[in-house]
Design a protein around this motif. Structure first.
Motif, PDB file in Angstrom:
ATOM      1  N   VAL A   1      -9.578   2.903  -3.155  1.00 19.82           N
ATOM      2  CA  VAL A   1      -9.182   3.336  -1.816  1.00 19.82           C
ATOM      3  C   VAL A   1      -9.445   2.172  -0.880  1.00 19.82           C
ATOM      4  O   VAL A   1     -10.592   1.764  -0.690  1.00 19.82           O
ATOM      5  N   VAL A   2      -8.386   1.609  -0.325  1.00 20.80           N
ATOM      6  CA  VAL A   2      -8.502   0.441   0.545  1.00 20.80           C
ATOM      7  C   VAL A   2      -7.648   0.657   1.788  1.00 20.80           C
ATOM      8  O   VAL A   2      -6.567   1.229   1.722  1.00 20.80           O
ATOM      9  N   SER A   3      -8.182   0.253   2.930  1.00 19.09           N
ATOM     10  CA  SER A   3      -7.427   0.337   4.176  1.00 19.09           C
ATOM     11  C   SER A   3      -7.576  -0.978   4.922  1.00 19.09           C
ATOM     12  O   SER A   3      -8.503  -1.738   4.690  1.00 19.09           O
ATOM     13  N   ALA A   4      -6.622  -1.230   5.803  1.00 16.03           N
ATOM     14  CA  ALA A   4      -6.644  -2.472   6.572  1.00 16.03           C
ATOM     15  C   ALA A   4      -6.083  -2.208   7.961  1.00 16.03           C
ATOM     16  O   ALA A   4      -5.218  -1.353   8.147  1.00 16.03           O
ATOM     17  N   PHE A   5      -6.589  -2.954   8.915  1.00 16.92           N
ATOM     18  CA  PHE A   5      -6.098  -2.906  10.291  1.00 16.92           C
ATOM     19  C   PHE A   5      -5.942  -4.342  10.764  1.00 16.92           C
ATOM     20  O   PHE A   5      -6.819  -5.169  10.549  1.00 16.92           O
TER      21      PHE A   5
ATOM     22  N   LYS B   1      -0.078  -9.803  10.170  1.00 16.83           N
ATOM     23  CA  LYS B   1       0.182  -9.008   8.968  1.00 16.83           C
ATOM     24  C   LYS B   1      -0.951  -9.165   7.964  1.00 16.83           C
ATOM     25  O   LYS B   1      -1.510 -10.245   7.817  1.00 16.83           O
ATOM     26  N   VAL B   2      -1.233  -8.074   7.253  1.00 16.20           N
ATOM     27  CA  VAL B   2      -2.175  -8.076   6.142  1.00 16.20           C
ATOM     28  C   VAL B   2      -1.378  -7.795   4.874  1.00 16.20           C
ATOM     29  O   VAL B   2      -0.625  -6.826   4.817  1.00 16.20           O
ATOM     30  N   HIS B   3      -1.524  -8.642   3.861  1.00 15.16           N
ATOM     31  CA  HIS B   3      -0.872  -8.456   2.572  1.00 15.16           C
ATOM     32  C   HIS B   3      -1.963  -8.187   1.544  1.00 15.16           C
ATOM     33  O   HIS B   3      -2.923  -8.958   1.453  1.00 15.16           O
ATOM     34  N   LEU B   4      -1.838  -7.099   0.783  1.00 15.24           N
ATOM     35  CA  LEU B   4      -2.794  -6.773  -0.278  1.00 15.24           C
ATOM     36  C   LEU B   4      -2.109  -6.897  -1.626  1.00 15.24           C
ATOM     37  O   LEU B   4      -0.961  -6.459  -1.790  1.00 15.24           O
TER      38      LEU B   4
ATOM     39  N   GLU C   1       1.840  -1.341  -1.597  1.00 17.67           N
ATOM     40  CA  GLU C   1       2.603  -0.802  -0.472  1.00 17.67           C
ATOM     41  C   GLU C   1       1.758  -0.921   0.783  1.00 17.67           C
ATOM     42  O   GLU C   1       0.533  -0.864   0.735  1.00 17.67           O
ATOM     43  N   MET C   2       2.386  -1.036   1.937  1.00 17.21           N
ATOM     44  CA  MET C   2       1.660  -1.288   3.173  1.00 17.21           C
ATOM     45  C   MET C   2       1.221  -0.031   3.913  1.00 17.21           C
ATOM     46  O   MET C   2       0.818  -0.096   5.047  1.00 17.21           O
ATOM     47  N   GLY C   3       1.308   1.132   3.289  1.00 17.66           N
ATOM     48  CA  GLY C   3       0.758   2.335   3.913  1.00 17.66           C
ATOM     49  C   GLY C   3      -0.752   2.337   3.777  1.00 17.66           C
ATOM     50  O   GLY C   3      -1.278   1.971   2.737  1.00 17.66           O
ATOM     51  N   PHE C   4      -1.454   2.698   4.818  1.00 20.91           N
ATOM     52  CA  PHE C   4      -2.918   2.690   4.743  1.00 20.91           C
ATOM     53  C   PHE C   4      -3.447   4.053   5.111  1.00 20.91           C
ATOM     54  O   PHE C   4      -2.959   4.652   6.053  1.00 20.91           O
ATOM     55  N   PRO C   5      -4.455   4.589   4.453  1.00 26.41           N
ATOM     56  CA  PRO C   5      -5.137   3.915   3.340  1.00 26.41           C
ATOM     57  C   PRO C   5      -4.302   3.957   2.069  1.00 26.41           C
ATOM     58  O   PRO C   5      -3.508   4.878   1.869  1.00 26.41           O
ATOM     59  N   ASN C   6      -4.489   2.979   1.211  1.00 24.82           N
ATOM     60  CA  ASN C   6      -3.868   2.938  -0.108  1.00 24.82           C
ATOM     61  C   ASN C   6      -4.824   3.580  -1.092  1.00 24.82           C
ATOM     62  O   ASN C   6      -6.008   3.268  -1.092  1.00 24.82           O
TER      63      ASN C   6
END
Length: 83
Positions: free
Chosen positions: A5-9, A14-17, A25-30
């Motif tokens: 479970v990872v989230s970014a703000f 831009k944040v690339h995971l 995918e860029m939906g958060f949280p992943n």
């Protein structure tokens, strides 16, 4: 099995995971189901206007972390962690 479970703000930019070489995918949280082997989560942050970002891992427990950083104009940041 374990769950990542990872989230970014990102304030500006831009944040690339990337998980094991595959873009998330860029939906958060992943939330991603993982097998029990070791996995690598990497991030790359672009901040063309400057700004602050936060990346949080809340699961699995062994990889829990929160990173908050402010970047200057045009700065980039990258890193990774084993999950």
């Amino acid at each position: 099995m374990k769950k990542l479970v990872v989230s970014a703000f990102m304030e500006k930019g831009k944040v690339h995971l990337v998980l094991d070489g595959q873009a998330l995918e860029m939906g958060f949280p992943n939330e991603v189901e993982l097998d029990d082997r070791a996995h690598i989560l990497q991030w790359y942050v672009e901040s063309p206007l400057g700004g602050q970002f936060t990346i949080s891992i809340s699961s699995p427990k062994s990889a829990e972390m929160q990173l908050t950083k402010r970047l200057g104009k045009g700065e980039k940041d990258w890193g990774g962690v084993e999950v």
